[in-house]
Design an enzyme around this catalytic site. Structure first.
Site, PDB file in Angstrom:
ATOM      1  N   GLY A 328     -23.089 -30.787  81.730  1.00 53.76           N
ATOM      2  CA  GLY A 328     -24.477 -31.215  81.858  1.00 53.76           C
ATOM      3  C   GLY A 328     -25.437 -30.083  81.588  1.00 53.76           C
ATOM      4  O   GLY A 328     -25.042 -28.930  81.420  1.00 53.76           O
ATOM      5  N   GLN A 329     -26.679 -30.465  81.543  1.00 53.64           N
ATOM      6  CA  GLN A 329     -27.741 -29.498  81.245  1.00 53.64           C
ATOM      7  C   GLN A 329     -28.721 -29.466  82.402  1.00 53.64           C
ATOM      8  O   GLN A 329     -29.195 -30.516  82.832  1.00 53.64           O
ATOM      9  CB  GLN A 329     -28.466 -29.939  79.968  1.00 53.64           C
ATOM     10  CG  GLN A 329     -29.635 -29.092  79.558  1.00 53.64           C
ATOM     11  CD  GLN A 329     -29.199 -27.788  78.911  1.00 53.64           C
ATOM     12  OE1 GLN A 329     -28.305 -27.765  78.073  1.00 53.64           O
ATOM     13  NE2 GLN A 329     -29.819 -26.699  79.310  1.00 53.64           N
ATOM     14  N   GLY A 333     -30.061 -23.740  82.872  1.00 53.02           N
ATOM     15  CA  GLY A 333     -28.900 -23.427  82.036  1.00 53.02           C
ATOM     16  C   GLY A 333     -27.999 -24.630  81.875  1.00 53.02           C
ATOM     17  O   GLY A 333     -28.328 -25.735  82.295  1.00 53.02           O
ATOM     18  N   VAL A 335     -24.126 -26.434  82.305  1.00 52.47           N
ATOM     19  CA  VAL A 335     -22.936 -26.386  83.159  1.00 52.47           C
ATOM     20  C   VAL A 335     -21.735 -26.849  82.339  1.00 52.47           C
ATOM     21  O   VAL A 335     -21.793 -27.878  81.659  1.00 52.47           O
ATOM     22  CB  VAL A 335     -23.122 -27.264  84.426  1.00 52.47           C
ATOM     23  CG1 VAL A 335     -21.865 -27.236  85.289  1.00 52.47           C
ATOM     24  CG2 VAL A 335     -24.311 -26.774  85.239  1.00 52.47           C
ATOM     25  N   ASP A 446     -34.509 -30.223  97.866  1.00 49.27           N
ATOM     26  CA  ASP A 446     -34.329 -31.072  96.686  1.00 49.27           C
ATOM     27  C   ASP A 446     -33.140 -32.013  96.876  1.00 49.27           C
ATOM     28  O   ASP A 446     -32.330 -32.198  95.972  1.00 49.27           O
ATOM     29  CB  ASP A 446     -34.152 -30.185  95.439  1.00 49.27           C
ATOM     30  CG  ASP A 446     -34.489 -30.943  94.156  1.00 49.27           C
ATOM     31  OD1 ASP A 446     -35.179 -31.978  94.242  1.00 49.27           O
ATOM     32  OD2 ASP A 446     -34.048 -30.498  93.078  1.00 49.27           O
TER      33      ASP A 446
HETATM   34  N1  LIG Z   1     -19.899 -27.989  90.385  1.00 44.50           N
HETATM   35  C1  LIG Z   1     -20.080 -28.959  89.481  1.00 44.50           C
HETATM   36  N2  LIG Z   1     -19.084 -29.796  89.151  1.00 44.50           N
HETATM   37  C2  LIG Z   1     -19.288 -30.800  88.264  1.00 44.50           C
HETATM   38  N3  LIG Z   1     -20.459 -31.030  87.639  1.00 44.50           N
HETATM   39  C3  LIG Z   1     -21.494 -30.230  87.924  1.00 44.50           C
HETATM   40  C4  LIG Z   1     -21.358 -29.149  88.848  1.00 44.50           C
HETATM   41  N4  LIG Z   1     -22.555 -28.523  88.944  1.00 44.50           N
HETATM   42  C5  LIG Z   1     -23.394 -29.161  88.114  1.00 44.50           C
HETATM   43  N5  LIG Z   1     -22.764 -30.179  87.499  1.00 44.50           N
HETATM   44  C6  LIG Z   1     -23.377 -31.104  86.549  1.00 44.50           C
HETATM   45  O1  LIG Z   1     -24.056 -30.344  85.560  1.00 44.50           O
HETATM   46  C7  LIG Z   1     -25.360 -30.879  85.313  1.00 44.50           C
HETATM   47  C8  LIG Z   1     -26.413 -29.820  85.401  1.00 44.50           C
HETATM   48  O2  LIG Z   1     -26.368 -29.222  86.682  1.00 44.50           O
HETATM   49  P1  LIG Z   1     -27.485 -28.246  87.193  1.00 44.50           P
HETATM   50  O3  LIG Z   1     -27.225 -27.924  88.610  1.00 44.50           O
HETATM   51  O4  LIG Z   1     -27.640 -27.125  86.234  1.00 44.50           O
HETATM   52  O5  LIG Z   1     -28.686 -29.230  87.024  1.00 44.50           O
HETATM   53  P2  LIG Z   1     -30.152 -29.179  87.496  1.00 44.50           P
HETATM   54  O6  LIG Z   1     -30.176 -29.258  88.960  1.00 44.50           O
HETATM   55  O7  LIG Z   1     -30.839 -30.242  86.742  1.00 44.50           O
HETATM   56  O8  LIG Z   1     -30.618 -27.797  86.962  1.00 44.50           O
HETATM   57  P3  LIG Z   1     -31.261 -26.540  87.589  1.00 44.50           P
HETATM   58  O9  LIG Z   1     -30.480 -26.172  88.818  1.00 44.50           O
HETATM   59  O10 LIG Z   1     -31.112 -25.532  86.487  1.00 44.50           O
HETATM   60  O11 LIG Z   1     -32.632 -26.956  87.866  1.00 44.50           O
HETATM   61  C9  LIG Z   1     -25.545 -32.020  86.280  1.00 44.50           C
HETATM   62  O12 LIG Z   1     -25.378 -33.201  85.539  1.00 44.50           O
HETATM   63  C10 LIG Z   1     -24.453 -31.905  87.288  1.00 44.50           C
HETATM   64  O13 LIG Z   1     -23.982 -33.164  87.656  1.00 44.50           O
END
Ligand SMILES: Nc1ncnc2c1ncn2[C@@H]1O[C@H](COP(=O)(O)OP(=O)(O)OP(=O)(O)O)[C@@H](O)[C@H]1O
Length: 601
Positions: A328-329, A333, A335, A446
Site C-alpha cells: 500500500g501507499q 511512504g 509499504v 487517528d
Molecule cells: N504492518 C503491516 N502489514 C500489512 N499491511 C500494512 C502494514 N502497515 C501498513 N500496511 C498497509 O500499507 C498501506 C499504507 O500504510 P501506511 O501506514 O503507510 O498508510 P497511511 O497511514 O495512509 O500513511 P502514513 O502513515 O504515511 O500517513 C495501508 O494500506 C496498510 O493497510
C-alpha cells in the site's frame, strides 16, 4: 542546449546547470533502456537523471550534454513492465510528431530501485501538473458582516467552500459555526515549495491544498535481475510475482492550521488534515513538541536526522530482506511485503512489512521519529510491532514491522456484514490497545478502520503512530487539530483542550463504520463534515432499531460530546457489550478472502 519538441524549441539545461540550479537533481543512476516500439534496438546502458521537470539520458555520469530529454509534462503515465526484470515503462502522451518517443522501457538493478524511480518520476509528473504560487504573503482575518456573509475568507477557502456542498444554506445560516471550525486559520500566509509532496501543495498558515503523490499498484516481476550499476542502491534484492502496474493520481487536499509550525524546530502544534480523493481525509502530522515523541527538545531537521541515524540498525537491509510486492501507499511512504532472507536468525517471522520513506521528500522528520519511538515503546498484542529500522545512504528509511496478512479492517467492512459479536470482538481488542496507549499517556489521534490491521489468525492490532501525542501526565490537555475529520471528536474541531478521550470518540465512529460501512457524513465534503460534527455532536445511526440495547449503550459511552461523560478505555473494557465478543477464530471467515491482494490502485 536547444532541442525541438513537437515543433517547439525547448531549452535543455546541461547536467552542470541542473546540478547548480536550486532544484538540482532529484535522482540519478545507471539504467538499461530502450524505446519500446523499436524492437530491433538493443538495451543500452545509460545514465538517467530526473530533475524537477525532465528526465534526461546521458551516455555516462560524466557527460554534461543529454542525449535525450523528456519533459515531465509530456509523460502520460509510468507503469511496471514485464519486458525485462525490474523494469518500468514511461509512456509519453500521444502526439502527432515523431520527435517524441511513445514509450521508454527502463530497467534497473532491483525491485526497490524500480519502485523508487517510479515513485520519484510520478511525484514529479504530478508536481509539474500543479504549480503553486511562489512566496505571496498576506494577512487573513475571517469574519461575518452584518448580512451574515463571510468577509476576509482566503481565496482558497472560498474556492473550497464554493465547490463544496457545504456552501449552502446550512453554512449561510450559521457562519459562526463555520468560523469556529476554521478558527485559527487566520494568520499570515506563506507558501512553501520544496519536495514532491510540498511542491504539490499550496500551503499557508490557514490552509494547505495538497495534490498527493501518485500511488502505484504492485510489482510484477519474476526472477532476480543481473546487477548492473545503479547509483541508487548497491545491493540486489529478489522478489516474487505480481501484476502489471499502472499509475494513478490520488488527489488530496490538505488543510493545516499553522504552516509556520511546519518549519523544523518549531515547538508549536499544527492543525493538519489531508482531504483525499475518495473524500476520506488523512491528517497531516503535527510537529511534535516537547510532549510529543520521547525527546524533550525542539528538534531541527539536522537534530532529527542525527537521532534517526543513531536509532537505526547500521546495516544494509537489502542484504536481510527481499521485497516481494507493494502492500500500500501512505502519505509518507510506501509499504512493501518483504521476505527475510535465508540464514537470518534475528527475525522470527519469515515475512515482514517494510515502510520505505524517502527522507529527502519528508520535511517533517520528527514525525517519523514520533512513529518509530511510539511503536518501539508500545509493545502490546494489540499494537503492530516495530521490528527494526534501517537508513540507506542517509536518505531512505526502512521501518520494519510485523506483517498483518489480512489487511485492514476497512477491507473487511467493505466486503462483509459484521455481526454484533464480531463488532464486540474488534472493540474489545482495540480497547485493550487503546488502554495500553492511554496508560502511557499516549493519544493515538487517528483511530479508524484503516488503522486497524488483522492477521489470518484473527489477531487485531492498531497501527499508524505518526500522529500520536504524548501528554505530560493524564491531566494534561492538548489543542492541536489533528486527525481524520470524519472520525474527529467535536472538542478537537472546536479547538478546545482535549485528552485521551478523543480516541474513544473515534472508536465510536469506527463502530458506526462497522455497522453502516462508512462513518457519518462521509458523503459530505470534509469541511461540511467538520461543521456537522461540531454542530450536531453525537451522530445518529441510520437504523437504530437494528442495534441491540447493549451496543447502543456502548456506542453512547463512546460518542458523548461531553468528555466527562465519555467512557475511558478501562471503563469500556468492563462494558457488558464486550462480553458478547465472538472468539478470534470466528473472525477467520471474514478474512479468508484475498484481503491482501497486491496494492492495485
Ligand atoms: N504492518 C503491516 N502489514 C500489512 N499491511 C500494512 C502494514 N502497515 C501498513 N500496511 C498497509 O500499507 C498501506 C499504507 O500504510 P501506511 O501506514 O503507510 O498508510 P497511511 O497511514 O495512509 O500513511 P502514513 O502513515 O504515511 O500517513 C495501508 O494500506 C496498510 O493497510
Amino acid at each position: 542546449m536547444l532541442i525541438t519538441v513537437r515543433g517547439e524549441l525547448v531549452e535543455i539545461p546541461s547536467l552542470t546547470d541542473i546540478k547548480q540550479s536550486g532544484k538540482g537533481v532529484v535522482r540519478e543512476g545507471w539504467v538499461m533502456l530502450k524505446e519500446e516500439k523499436v524492437k530491433y534496438l538493443p538495451w543500452t546502458k545509460k545514465w538517467l537523471v530526473l530533475s524537477h521537470n525532465s528526465i534526461s539520458i546521458y551516455k555516462n555520469s560524466k557527460s554534461d550534454t543529454a542525449q535525450w530529454t523528456i519533459l515531465l509534462k509530456d509523460i502520460e503515465k509510468v507503469e511496471r513492465s514485464k519486458s525485462r526484470t525490474f523494469c518500468f515503462r514511461v509512456k509519453s502522451k500521444t502526439y502527432q510528431s515523431t520527435t517524441v518517443f511513445q514509450a521508454l522501457e527502463i530497467s534497473v538493478s532491483n525491485n526497490m530501485d524500480c519502485y523508487e524511480w517510479m515513485d520519484a518520476i510520478s511525484a514529479r509528473i504530478l508536481s509539474n501538473k500543479v504549480s503553486g504560487p511562489m512566496d505571496p504573503k498576506h494577512e487573513v482575518h475571517v469574519g461575518v458582516d452584518n448580512h451574515g456573509k463571510y468577509i476576509g475568507l482566503p481565496k482558497e477557502w472560498s474556492i473550497l467552500l464554493r465547490s463544496s456542498s457545504a456552501y449552502t444554506h446550512d453554512f449561510l445560516e450559521e457562519p459562526k459555526s463555520v468560523i469556529q471550525a476554521f478558527d485559527g486559520y487566520n494568520e499570515e500566509c506563506s507558501y512553501q515549495k520544496n519536495s514532491p509532496e510540498t511542491e504539490n501543495q499550496v500551503e499557508m498558515k490557514g490552509s494547505i491544498i495538497q495534490y498527493r503523490s501518485p500511488v502505484f499498484s504492485p510489482s510484477a516481476m519474476s526472477d532476480e535481475a543481473s546487477l548492473h550499476n545503479s547509483d541508487s542502491t548497491t545491493a540486489t534484492s529478489s522478489y516474487d510475482d505480481g501484476d502489471q502496474l499502472t499509475l494513478n493520481y490520488h488527489v488530496s487536499k490538505k488543510i493545516s492550521k499553522n504552516s509556520s509550525e511546519t518549519s523544523l524546530g518549531s515547538s508549536n502544534e499544527s492543525n493538519a488534515l489531508v482531504f483525499s480523493a475518495n473524500n476520506k481525509i488523512q491528517p497531516v502530522p503535527s510537529i511534535p513538541n516537547k510532549n510529543d515523541v520521547a525527546s524533550n527538545a525542539k528538534l531541527t531537521e539536522k537534530q532529527a536526522m542525527e537521532i534517526l541515524k543513531v536509532s537505526v540498525t547500521p546495516k544494509d537491509p537489502n542484504l536481510i530482506f527481499s521485497i516481494k510486492h507493494k502492500l500500500g501507499q501512505g502519505a509518507s511512504g510506501s509499504v512493501y511485503l518483504a521476505k527475510v532472507k535465508a540464514g537470518n536468525q534475528v527475525y522470527k517471522d519469515e515475512l515482514v512489512a517494510v515502510k520505505s520513506m524517502d527522507l529527502h521528500f519528508q520535511n517533517r522528520k520528527e514525525l517519523i521519529l514520533n512513529e518509530i519511538t511510539v511503536m518501539r515503546e508500545s509493545f502490546h498484542p494489540n499494537i503492530v510491532s516495530f521490528l527494526d529500522a534501517f537508513l540507506i545512504k542517509d536518505r531512505h528509511l526502512w521501518v520494519i514491522m510485523e506483517y498483518m496478512n489480512a489487511g485492514s479492517l476497512t477491507n473487511i467492512i467493505q466486503q462483509h456484514k459484521l455481526t454484533e459479536e464480531h463488532v464486540a470482538r474488534i472493540c474489545l481488542e482495540i480497547c485493550k490497545g487503546i488502554q495500553h496507549l492511554h496508560a502511557r499517556n499516549v493519544i493515538h489521534r487517528d483511530i479508524k478502520s484503516d488503522n486497524v490491521l488483522l492477521d489470518k489468525q484473527g489477531n487485531i492490532k492498531i497501527t499508524d503512530f505518526g500522529f500520536c501525542a504524548r501528554l505530560m501526565d493524564r491531566s494534561h490537555k492538548r489543542v492541536t487539530m489533528v486527525g481524520t475529520p470524519y472520525w474527529m471528536a467535536p472538542e478537537i474541531i472546536k479547538q478546545q483542550k482535549y485528552g485521551t478521550k478523543v480516541d474513544i470518540w473515534s472508536l465510536g465512529i469506527m463502530i458506526i463504520e462497522m455497522l453502516e460501512n462508512e462513518p457519518p457524513y462521509l458523503r459530505e465534503d470534509p469541511i461540511k463534515a467538520l461543521y456537522m460534527i461540531a454542530k450536531t455532536g453525537a451522530p445518529s445511526l441510520k437504523k437504530p432499531e437494528l442495534v441491540s440495547k447493549e451496543l447502543h449503550s456502548f456506542l453512547n459511552s463512546c460518542l458523548n460530546s461531553e468528555t466527562i461523560f465519555r467512557a475511558t478505555a478501562a471503563e469500556l473494557l468492563n462494558h457488558t457489550f464486550l462480553r458478547r465478543a465472538c472468539s478470534p477464530k470466528s473472525l477467520i471467515p471474514l478474512i479468508s478472502f484475498d484481503s491482501v491482494k497486491p496494492h492495485n490502485h
